[in-house]
Structure formats: C-alpha cells, structure tokens
Design a protein around this motif. Structure first.
Motif, PDB file in Angstrom:
ATOM      1  N   ALA A 149       0.704  -1.297   0.015  1.00 18.03           N
ATOM      2  CA  ALA A 149      -0.178   0.019   0.176  1.00 18.03           C
ATOM      3  C   ALA A 149       0.841   1.069   0.016  1.00 18.03           C
ATOM      4  O   ALA A 149       0.440   2.255  -0.429  1.00 18.03           O
ATOM      5  CB  ALA A 149      -1.110   0.097   1.323  1.00 18.03           C
TER       6      ALA A 149
ATOM      7  N   TYR B  58      -4.290   6.449  -4.238  1.00 14.53           N
ATOM      8  CA  TYR B  58      -5.318   6.523  -3.393  1.00 14.53           C
ATOM      9  C   TYR B  58      -6.427   5.859  -3.741  1.00 14.53           C
ATOM     10  O   TYR B  58      -7.222   5.597  -3.087  1.00 14.53           O
ATOM     11  CB  TYR B  58      -5.661   8.064  -3.041  1.00 14.53           C
ATOM     12  CG  TYR B  58      -4.660   8.895  -2.295  1.00 14.53           C
ATOM     13  CD1 TYR B  58      -3.722   9.673  -2.794  1.00 14.53           C
ATOM     14  CD2 TYR B  58      -4.762   8.487  -0.864  1.00 14.53           C
ATOM     15  CE1 TYR B  58      -2.718  10.368  -1.672  1.00 14.53           C
ATOM     16  CE2 TYR B  58      -3.653   9.234   0.218  1.00 14.53           C
ATOM     17  CZ  TYR B  58      -2.753  10.129  -0.360  1.00 14.53           C
ATOM     18  OH  TYR B  58      -2.080  10.676   0.370  1.00 14.53           O
TER      19      TYR B  58
ATOM     20  N   VAL C 241      -6.297   2.531  -2.336  1.00 11.70           N
ATOM     21  CA  VAL C 241      -6.481   2.370  -0.816  1.00 11.70           C
ATOM     22  C   VAL C 241      -7.721   3.214  -0.260  1.00 11.70           C
ATOM     23  O   VAL C 241      -7.268   4.538  -0.212  1.00 11.70           O
ATOM     24  CB  VAL C 241      -5.237   2.744  -0.408  1.00 11.70           C
ATOM     25  CG1 VAL C 241      -5.412   2.648   1.212  1.00 11.70           C
ATOM     26  CG2 VAL C 241      -4.100   1.758  -0.894  1.00 11.70           C
TER      27      VAL C 241
ATOM     28  N   ASN D   3      -0.949   6.403   2.703  1.00  9.67           N
ATOM     29  CA  ASN D   3      -1.315   5.257   2.235  1.00  9.67           C
ATOM     30  C   ASN D   3      -0.902   3.923   3.158  1.00  9.67           C
ATOM     31  O   ASN D   3      -1.929   3.213   3.719  1.00  9.67           O
ATOM     32  CB  ASN D   3      -0.612   4.625   0.833  1.00  9.67           C
ATOM     33  CG  ASN D   3      -1.536   5.418  -0.014  1.00  9.67           C
ATOM     34  OD1 ASN D   3      -2.601   5.950  -0.084  1.00  9.67           O
ATOM     35  ND2 ASN D   3      -1.019   5.326  -1.396  1.00  9.67           N
TER      36      ASN D   3
END
Length: 536
Positions: free
Chosen positions: A172, A177, A180, A196
């Motif tokens: 991640a 974005y 996640v 993240n």
C-alpha cells in the motif's frame, strides 16, 4: 489585583485528589477519598498475591530499526558471539536494519529481567520520510504457512496473519489513493509520514486486531480509572476496552494482551499523601504481574513483549519497572513519553494527555479563523520544572505580542485566550506530558512545543512538523523573532493542518473511527507488528 489560579494550579490539585464518574456498563462509579488508601490496599493485595516467580521463558524474535515500521522479516539467527552490544547512547554495533533477530542464547533466570531490545534511542523527533520509505522497501517477506499436512499452532497462525499484514502495508505504501480507499477518511497531505501505509495498517487493524483483557483485579484499581481529569485517557481507554469490538474472550485468538490497571487509581487509593513511600504501589504492580504470569501462559511465552499497559499519570513509567519485563519488553502507552526516562519509541507508545472537565468534551472544540486571532502567542501556567522559569523570566509582562502569564487575571477565560491566539506555547512542567498540545489543536491554535526528550503523540503516523512549531529551550529568548519569522502563508498551512488532524485527538463517547481511542490502538497495533512471538 485579584487573581485566580492558573489552569496549571488546578491540574496539580487534580493530581493530588480527583473525584470522577466513570461509566461502567451503564452504572456510574464514583472514586472515593484518599483517606481509605490502606484499607483498600489491604483488601486488594491479598486477591493478587502469589508465591514464587514466573516460569521458564521461550525464545523471542524482535525486529528493530530507526523507524516505526521496522518490518525486517529475515529468519537469520544471531549467535551469542554476534549479539549486538548496546552503547551508552542506546545505539548498537549490529545492523538492525538488515535482519530480524532471533535470540538463540538460553533464556534468563526468572528472577532477572530479560535482555534489552537493543534499539537505538530516538531523540523524540519523528523519523524522516526517506527512512520510512527506504525501510519498508527493504523488508523481506515472512515465511507463509503452506504445509497443509502439518497442524499449526494458534500462535503460528497469528504470526502468519501478521506477516501478511506487513506485506500488505508495504504494498500500500506505493499504491495510489484510488487503490487504498475508505468511506470515512482519506488521510493525505504532509501531516502524515505515509498516508497510504497508515490507512492500510488502520484498516487491517480493524479487521484483525484482537486483544485479550485480563479479567483479574477488582474495581476501582483495575478495570476502571479517572474519566474527568487530566488522567482521563486512563479511564476512557480502560472502559472502552471493556466493551470494545477489539476485545476477545479467547486468549488463544489474541495478538495482544492488556493489563487493565490504572496508575492514577493506584496512586489515589494506595499512596499515602506526602509519605514519599512508593513501596506499596510498586508491590501492588509486582504482585499483579506475578499473578498474571503464574495463572496464564502468555506472559512467559513472549516475556511480556505482546502485552501492554496504559498510563497517563506521571508515575506510570516508574511503576512499570516494578515487574521484570514490563519496563524492558512490554508495550507501554504513556502520556509521559520522555526518552531520558526510558521511553523507547520503537516499542512504547506516546499518547496525548487530555483534560476533560466533567468527563465531557463539550465547548472545548472550535475557534475563529486565523484572521480573527489578534494575539501572537499565549501561555498561562504555574512555574515548575526546568523550562517554565526560563520562559517567564524572558517573557512575562515583557511584550504585548507575547502573552505569558503564571496567573490569569480574574474574569479572563483560559480557553478564550487560546481562541484569540495564533500560537499557543506547550512547555514542559515537572514532566513532559501536558494537555496544552491537545487544547491548542482543539481551539485551532498552532502548538509551540518547548520540551526536551519528548516524543509527540502518534508520531509514528503524524508529522508534527507540518502542524506545529518546535522551539529548543535554548531559543526561548528568541521566541518572538522565530514566530514573527513564520510567513502568513506558512502559518495558515500550519493552522489548517492542525484542524485537519484534530479528529485524531477527540474523545468520543462511544468511540468513532480514527479518534483518539482508535489512534491509541493503532499505535499499539504497530508495535505488535514489530514483534514475532514463537510457540512454547
């Protein structure tokens, strides 16, 4: 001239004696007076006294680094000849950034504390973003359970799950974005070291983190604490954990174990005022630790490394030394996060000190826009500790732009002064912990932190440089020039970011996602990810 006591005087008085309601399953419990200290002590101690010490201890795998996300997962074992030797400044001659350490030497005797974690002491400043990113990219994957013919133990399954979490957080870190996402919150901006990674680890915490709360111990010292004083974090966290979705009644399913005693309650009920005798307090914590270690196998399995305590009272760090392993190995969530007093950011958690008059947050939040704050900088507080005398010597009644008081005049509201000020000084007193940092964020005032050896709350995730100003004690004489040198553009950014991160310090009843309760849990979760526990 009529004066009233500063807020600080009231807080010192609260430290001596507090009366506060805590919600315990719908019933409110009122702390009694301190005059019953020894009666209560004589009642509680027999419940937890045990004979003998803890049993044998197993090998334990630790990871450590200069970072808060040191998930180095190589399985290399270190022989006694290669064991790192700590130096006076806490650094190590061994490269802790490149391997996961397996303690292969025989476990110590039960009467001696376990070996130190041997991590380099941090100065209190958050790690640079470069270190954060580089360290994650160098993490090797943990072994994944794939042999279906073998029956894996519960702890092996737990550790395999945590290994997958470490891997997913690393992935991640470099994702966008859109990959996640969260319906409630998208953390972005320089307030976060790595938005993240934080969001992914938080989501994994919500899905997986299970905590076993030891049921032993009687109210009011155990399973309860103050909810309406400067020690409100103790009572609120303990009471929330009693009914939290993160709690499991099955210790075999738990990744962490909570020791639910309140240091503030121990001091209130057991300590004899002005006696300077800490022995009964330390004996109580020691006996409780012995009892837990004797009745349950989990402390001995990890030597306490997957256990945690939480304390906002100034004496929390000292009382944690009462039982072997608690100070050295356990996760200690402390308001008094002072590295000069043994706080280790790699395993300990800094939590905010929050003063909740009456146990409520009502009327504490909010403030005017930056353009409606006529005062440059404000402070009011008693003269105690090494920092405040210097501050008042240079700035009390010296400059109309620098409003520094030891006592506020009668009729002047402390919180109104916060709301009128652009910057609010958060200076150490006797200890580094203070509710002023949160009070500043609550009212939209930019915190000016003047503390030595302090680790700011949640600095494993939050970049305090993005929404506060840190001034060394030696620069107090130059305070006004430093603040005047901050451009209007930068000030507005600091103030806006402080308002944005404020949600992480809010006490909600019941708790809400990303608030102070969940941020505290998340910091504990990160420390648990830094430990590998082997089966007995």
């Amino acid at each position: 001239m009529n004066t009233n006591s500063s807020l600080d005087t009231d807080l010192v008085r609260e430290k001596r004696n507090y009366r506060v309601f805590c919600d315990m399953g719908g019933e409110k419990f009122l702390c009694s007076s301190a005059s019953s200290s020894f009666k209560l002590f004589l009642f509680v101690v027999p419940l937890i006294l045990i004979s003998g010490f803890v049993g044998s201890r197993t090998n334990l795998l630790f990871t450590s680094s200069y970072n808060y996300y040191p998930w180095i997962s190589s399985s290399v074992s270190i022989s006694p000849a290669l064991s790192p030797s700590s130096t006076d400044n806490g650094s190590s001659n061994f490269d802790w950034n490149s391997t996961l350490v397996s303690i292969t030497s025989p476990p110590p005797s039960p009467t001696s504390p376990p070996p130190p974690l041997s991590v380099e002491e941090m100065t209190g400043a958050p790690p640079p973003v470069e270190n954060f990113s580089n360290n994650l990219s160098n993490v090797a994957p943990s072994p994944v359970i794939s042999d279906s013919s073998r029956k894996w133990s519960e702890i092996e399954l737990i550790e395999a799950g945590l290994a997958r979490v470490r891997s997913s957080v690393m992935e991640a870190k470099n994702s966008s974005y859109k990959n996640v996402q969260d319906p409630d919150f998208i953390p972005k901006g320089p307030m976060y070291w790595n938005a993240n990674a934080f969001l992914k680890s938080y989501q994994e915490m919500e899905k997986q983190f299970k905590i076993f709360v030891y049921e032993e111990g009687q109210i009011p010292i155990f399973h309860n604490g103050p909810c309406g004083s400067i020690y409100a974090m103790e009572g609120n966290f303990i009471n929330n954990m009693e009914v939290s979705k993160f709690r499991t009644r099955n210790p075999e399913k738990a990744q962490a174990f909570f020791l639910p005693f309140s240091v503030a309650s121990i001091v209130h009920f057991v300590y004899e005022p002005n006696s300077h005798n800490w022995a009964p307090l330390k004996r109580l914590v020691k006996d409780y630790g012995h009892f837990i270690a004797t009745k349950h196998p989990h402390w001995n399995r990890s030597r306490g490394a997957d256990h945690f305590m939480l304390a906002c009272h100034d004496w929390g760090p000292e009382l944690s030394k009462s039982y072997p392993g608690m100070f050295e190995n356990s996760i200690r969530a402390l308001c008094n996060a002072n590295t000069s007093e043994g706080f280790k950011p790699i395993k300990d958690v800094s939590i905010p000190e929050i003063n909740l008059p009456g146990g409520k947050i009502d009327r504490l939040l909010g403030g005017p826009s930056p353009s409606k704050r006529p005062i440059l900088v404000f402070f009011a507080g008693g003269v105690h500790g090494p920092v405040r005398p210097i501050l008042l010597e240079h700035w009390e009644n010296k400059d109309p732009d620098v409003q520094v008081y030891r006592y506020l005049k009668k009729g002047i509201s402390y919180h109104d002064m916060l709301r009128k000020s652009r910057f609010c000084i958060c200076a150490s007193g006797y200890e580094v912990a203070s509710p002023r940092m949160v009070e500043a964020l609550y009212t939209g005032c930019v915190p000016v932190i003047i503390k030595d050896n302090y680790v700011a709350p949640f600095s494993d995730v939050l970049n305090w440089n993005a929404f506060s100003v840190e001034i060394p004690v030696k620069d107090i004489p130059n305070l006004k020039n430093i603040l005047m040198g901050i451009s209007q553009r930068r000030y507005i950014r600091l103030q806006t970011r402080g308002v944005q991160v404020r949600r992480h310090f809010i006490v909600n009843v019941p708790p809400k996602r990303f608030d102070v309760f969940h941020m505290t849990l998340h910091s504990i979760w990160l420390r648990r990810l830094n430990v590998r526990v082997q089966d007995m």
